[in-house]
Design a protein around this motif. Sequence first.
Motif, PDB file in Angstrom:
ATOM      1  N   GLU A  22     -28.232  67.569 -51.699  1.00 19.46           N
ATOM      2  CA  GLU A  22     -28.934  66.823 -50.003  1.00 19.46           C
ATOM      3  C   GLU A  22     -30.018  67.465 -50.167  1.00 19.46           C
ATOM      4  O   GLU A  22     -30.284  68.970 -51.182  1.00 19.46           O
ATOM      5  CB  GLU A  22     -28.765  67.727 -48.593  1.00 19.46           C
TER       6      GLU A  22
ATOM      7  N   VAL B 155     -36.191  71.334 -49.471  1.00 19.66           N
ATOM      8  CA  VAL B 155     -35.008  72.080 -49.163  1.00 19.66           C
ATOM      9  C   VAL B 155     -33.587  71.017 -50.059  1.00 19.66           C
ATOM     10  O   VAL B 155     -33.532  69.981 -49.795  1.00 19.66           O
ATOM     11  CB  VAL B 155     -34.732  72.124 -48.009  1.00 19.66           C
TER      12      VAL B 155
ATOM     13  N   ARG C 115     -30.156  71.251 -51.246  1.00 19.25           N
ATOM     14  CA  ARG C 115     -29.040  72.221 -50.915  1.00 19.25           C
ATOM     15  C   ARG C 115     -27.567  71.191 -51.710  1.00 19.25           C
ATOM     16  O   ARG C 115     -27.331  69.943 -51.723  1.00 19.25           O
ATOM     17  CB  ARG C 115     -28.490  71.872 -49.686  1.00 19.25           C
TER      18      ARG C 115
ATOM     19  N   ARG D  41     -23.810  71.532 -52.578  1.00 19.71           N
ATOM     20  CA  ARG D  41     -22.318  72.443 -51.910  1.00 19.71           C
ATOM     21  C   ARG D  41     -20.829  72.153 -52.821  1.00 19.71           C
ATOM     22  O   ARG D  41     -21.213  71.045 -53.026  1.00 19.71           O
ATOM     23  CB  ARG D  41     -22.082  72.434 -50.593  1.00 19.71           C
TER      24      ARG D  41
ATOM     25  N   ASP E 246     -30.809  80.996 -51.475  1.00 20.47           N
ATOM     26  CA  ASP E 246     -29.536  81.958 -50.918  1.00 20.47           C
ATOM     27  C   ASP E 246     -28.200  81.481 -51.129  1.00 20.47           C
ATOM     28  O   ASP E 246     -28.231  79.987 -51.369  1.00 20.47           O
ATOM     29  CB  ASP E 246     -29.964  80.905 -49.242  1.00 20.47           C
TER      30      ASP E 246
ATOM     31  N   LEU F  65     -21.789  77.501 -50.870  1.00 22.48           N
ATOM     32  CA  LEU F  65     -23.306  76.138 -50.559  1.00 22.48           C
ATOM     33  C   LEU F  65     -24.449  77.444 -51.161  1.00 22.48           C
ATOM     34  O   LEU F  65     -24.605  78.523 -50.982  1.00 22.48           O
ATOM     35  CB  LEU F  65     -23.388  76.220 -48.785  1.00 22.48           C
TER      36      LEU F  65
ATOM     37  N   GLU G  52     -28.582  77.020 -50.881  1.00 14.82           N
ATOM     38  CA  GLU G  52     -29.711  76.528 -50.752  1.00 14.82           C
ATOM     39  C   GLU G  52     -31.128  77.068 -51.640  1.00 14.82           C
ATOM     40  O   GLU G  52     -30.978  77.824 -51.865  1.00 14.82           O
ATOM     41  CB  GLU G  52     -29.295  76.819 -49.372  1.00 14.82           C
TER      42      GLU G  52
END
Length: 332
Positions: A262, A271, A273, A275, A310, A318, A320
């Motif tokens: 995403e 951002v 992301r 996962r 992160d 996950l 980020e």
Amino acid sequence: MQAAEWLRNRPIQAYAIALLAFLIALWLRFTVDHALPVGFPYLTFFPAVLLTAFFCGTGPGIVVAVLSVVSAWYWFIPPIASFELTSQSAIAVLFFVAILTADIFIIHVMHGALRRLVQEQARTAGLLEQQKTLFAELQHRTANNIAFISALLSMHKRKARGQADPVSVFDDATSRLESMARIHRRLYDPTNGDLQLDAYLAELVRDIFDSAGRERVDVSIVSRIEKLDVNRLITLSLVVSELATNALKHAFSNGTGRFAIELTPRGGSNVLRVRDNGPGFPHGFDPSGSDRLGFRVLYSFARNLNGTLDFRSDDGALVELVFPSNHQDKAA
């Protein structure tokens, strides 16, 4: 030529000059009428029509031509002060009309050819400038790629020291360089010029999984950003490629799973992301202190984007990445 284009783009001035040119030609014709023998009714009208058609355009040229024909017919072709036509006067009028029509048509065609030539010259100049820009970009990109390869090999060299199986280190280096080559092929493929960011990332990830025989991995890509500048897109692609490769090793050992990306704007940042639904990271695991090369590579990419990483577990791994946006980014 520039004066002609200036007038052709200003019809009010062009038609005003056309009317003025006709009046001057008519005045001159009356002025020299006593000095001319019979048979020169159009002497001063020809240059007025030709100059008007050339400098002011086809429309103003036709106006001057029509006024000139009518004036010459009435005042300078016998019988004078009459629109009566004899066989000789009819031939004279038709001859004048035919000559003016041919001249105006030739001038019209010539201006069209000159306009196309100017446009082609401008397009050629633009292509030349674009070629220079692309060449400079290619030099810059090549230098950056060589620096990246050198840094990558240096990291693998350090990892190889003391390894029982140094061949695996070179296999990892080969895999990362192949990923880089894959990204460049996609980005600089002319057929991908209008490819949206989500479609591009989907093709990139799908290619990685298919090449590893993981066709049954479900891939989900959601991007609310349509475009990124190519410099950051390459680094972002390398991040995604590294995370997809890690998922292959640690999350999809049985050949199935879910992998989701995403990419969204958030204030003045973007951002990313990523996962998967694998086992996630071990409890208490700190990637920033890990000596694993993959995490060091990821942190290096994040620094190139002036971003932060992160890592955490949330029904799987996950990751980020938050990095600054700029004016070239285009949100969906």
